[in-house]
Motif scaffolding. Sequence first.
Motif, PDB file in Angstrom:
ATOM      1  N   HIS A 231       0.817  -1.223   0.000  1.00  0.00           N
ATOM      2  CA  HIS A 231       0.000   0.000   0.000  1.00  0.00           C
ATOM      3  C   HIS A 231       0.850   1.273   0.000  1.00  0.00           C
ATOM      4  O   HIS A 231       0.331   2.362  -0.207  1.00  0.00           O
TER       5      HIS A 231
ATOM      6  N   ASN B  59      -8.091  -4.505   5.331  1.00  0.00           N
ATOM      7  CA  ASN B  59      -8.009  -5.576   6.323  1.00  0.00           C
ATOM      8  C   ASN B  59      -7.089  -6.701   5.832  1.00  0.00           C
ATOM      9  O   ASN B  59      -7.542  -7.772   5.431  1.00  0.00           O
ATOM     10  N   ASP B  60      -5.785  -6.447   5.881  1.00  0.00           N
ATOM     11  CA  ASP B  60      -4.823  -7.481   5.498  1.00  0.00           C
ATOM     12  C   ASP B  60      -3.696  -7.495   6.522  1.00  0.00           C
ATOM     13  O   ASP B  60      -3.844  -6.951   7.628  1.00  0.00           O
ATOM     14  N   SER B  61      -2.556  -8.060   6.156  1.00  0.00           N
ATOM     15  CA  SER B  61      -1.488  -8.231   7.149  1.00  0.00           C
ATOM     16  C   SER B  61      -0.886  -6.896   7.614  1.00  0.00           C
ATOM     17  O   SER B  61      -0.168  -6.866   8.608  1.00  0.00           O
ATOM     18  N   THR B  62      -1.165  -5.802   6.920  1.00  0.00           N
ATOM     19  CA  THR B  62      -0.614  -4.501   7.346  1.00  0.00           C
ATOM     20  C   THR B  62      -1.560  -3.782   8.320  1.00  0.00           C
ATOM     21  O   THR B  62      -1.208  -2.734   8.872  1.00  0.00           O
ATOM     22  N   TYR B  63      -2.771  -4.327   8.490  1.00  0.00           N
ATOM     23  CA  TYR B  63      -3.841  -3.589   9.163  1.00  0.00           C
ATOM     24  C   TYR B  63      -3.479  -3.067  10.566  1.00  0.00           C
ATOM     25  O   TYR B  63      -3.581  -1.878  10.850  1.00  0.00           O
TER      26      TYR B  63
ATOM     27  N   SER C  37     -10.570   2.154   4.230  1.00  0.00           N
ATOM     28  CA  SER C  37     -10.521   0.812   4.799  1.00  0.00           C
ATOM     29  C   SER C  37     -11.865   0.114   4.643  1.00  0.00           C
ATOM     30  O   SER C  37     -12.902   0.780   4.496  1.00  0.00           O
TER      31      SER C  37
ATOM     32  N   SER D 172     -14.477  -5.270   0.812  1.00  0.00           N
ATOM     33  CA  SER D 172     -13.392  -6.249   0.983  1.00  0.00           C
ATOM     34  C   SER D 172     -13.202  -7.009  -0.322  1.00  0.00           C
ATOM     35  O   SER D 172     -14.169  -7.378  -0.980  1.00  0.00           O
TER      36      SER D 172
ATOM     37  N   SER E  31     -10.088  -9.862  -2.355  1.00  0.00           N
ATOM     38  CA  SER E  31      -8.999 -10.749  -1.952  1.00  0.00           C
ATOM     39  C   SER E  31      -7.729  -9.920  -1.770  1.00  0.00           C
ATOM     40  O   SER E  31      -7.539  -8.888  -2.437  1.00  0.00           O
ATOM     41  N   GLU E  32      -6.858 -10.376  -0.878  1.00  0.00           N
ATOM     42  CA  GLU E  32      -5.729  -9.566  -0.401  1.00  0.00           C
ATOM     43  C   GLU E  32      -4.915  -8.930  -1.537  1.00  0.00           C
ATOM     44  O   GLU E  32      -4.582  -7.754  -1.493  1.00  0.00           O
ATOM     45  N   SER E  33      -4.628  -9.712  -2.590  1.00  0.00           N
ATOM     46  CA  SER E  33      -3.754  -9.194  -3.645  1.00  0.00           C
ATOM     47  C   SER E  33      -4.399  -8.057  -4.420  1.00  0.00           C
ATOM     48  O   SER E  33      -3.714  -7.263  -5.056  1.00  0.00           O
TER      49      SER E  33
ATOM     50  N   TYR F 121      -6.382  -5.499  -3.289  1.00  0.00           N
ATOM     51  CA  TYR F 121      -6.678  -4.225  -2.616  1.00  0.00           C
ATOM     52  C   TYR F 121      -6.093  -2.992  -3.337  1.00  0.00           C
ATOM     53  O   TYR F 121      -6.776  -1.972  -3.456  1.00  0.00           O
TER      54      TYR F 121
END
Length: 343
Positions: free
Chosen positions: A214, A261-265, A286, A301, A303-305, A307
């Motif tokens: 991001h 809402n991913d691993s950086t959140y 967000s 929301s 899928s993670e890739s 965003y």
Amino acid sequence: YKGEYAHYTLKEISEQPSTILNAGNNTRLEIDLAADSIKHAKNVYITGSGTSYNAALIAKFLFSKYAKIKIDPVISSEAQFSPDIFEEKSILIAVSQSGESADVLETVNIAKKTGSKIISIVNIMTSSLVHQSSVAMGLNCGPEIGVAATKSFTSQLVVIYKIVDNICNGCIGLDLTNASEAIKKIISNDSKIKEVAKRLKNVSDIYVLGRGIHYPIALEGSLKLKELTYIHAEGLPGGELKHGPLALMDSNSYVLIINPNDSTYNDTLTSAREIKARGAKIIGISDMPSDVYDYWLDIPSVSESLYPLVEIVPIQLLAYHSAVDRDFDPDYPRNLAKSVTVK
Ligand code: M6R
């Protein structure tokens, strides 16, 4: 032709639910060829200017995470000062909407002298860059008139996703229909973004913060704000705050926090709290609400890739509305040209 839209920029932002579905469709075979060459190359570089360089930064994350391939981003205008970074017989991926940016063409020339192969991601298929490339993949997003790159950026990302997905045999799970629906939803909530833009009327500095993948979106978002609103805007990696930028934060600061809402959140939320404690106003982008946001621009929301593809859209709209509020012409920002063909 602007049709029902007040400006080309708004039209082009609004076209994104369909342009992301078309990206690369006209050059599927070329995407296969590009993926195959990249898979077998010893060294891969990627270059571009402005927005196209920001797409290159995202590519670095996607290639390493999903395809397990390291690629080196090179700012096109800087390549002439370090021509030795190109190893012999490498691959250079050149990203350019116009295919005419002088800096990109010069970088291509430098790489060619080392026997490297040029693969391009480009919108104008009759451009000089296409002539210089072994493989050219089309954005297929139609003409982009607004000087600020909008739909070409998201189409560049889609072509990059498609190459990576090809290399990792579909590991991204590229659900573009879902991303398209998400962008549609963001655009249909435009009145909320317009309201937040009004708050920026007298703001002179704005920071855009993101972590991981991001961070390049923070850079791209701040580029849009600079070009369209002439507000001093800076993209920041969240973890760098305490290394300097936190000194700038006070009650006059506005900070856009990119926080899906991913691993950086959690880490990004912590950064937002640190900034808020200095009195700054926080605009959160967000899919999760939080009391730390003074204004919340919600995104669906995905899928993670995916965003990055979605979260840039509210920032494009925020910059557009803020430019209109300030009585600036969003299509033709002062001092800038659509295609920078001189050095
Ligand atoms: O046509 P290109 O993609 O090569 O153009 C590169 C930059 O000049 C361009 O992205 C510029 O930064 C835009 N005005 C950004 O919105």
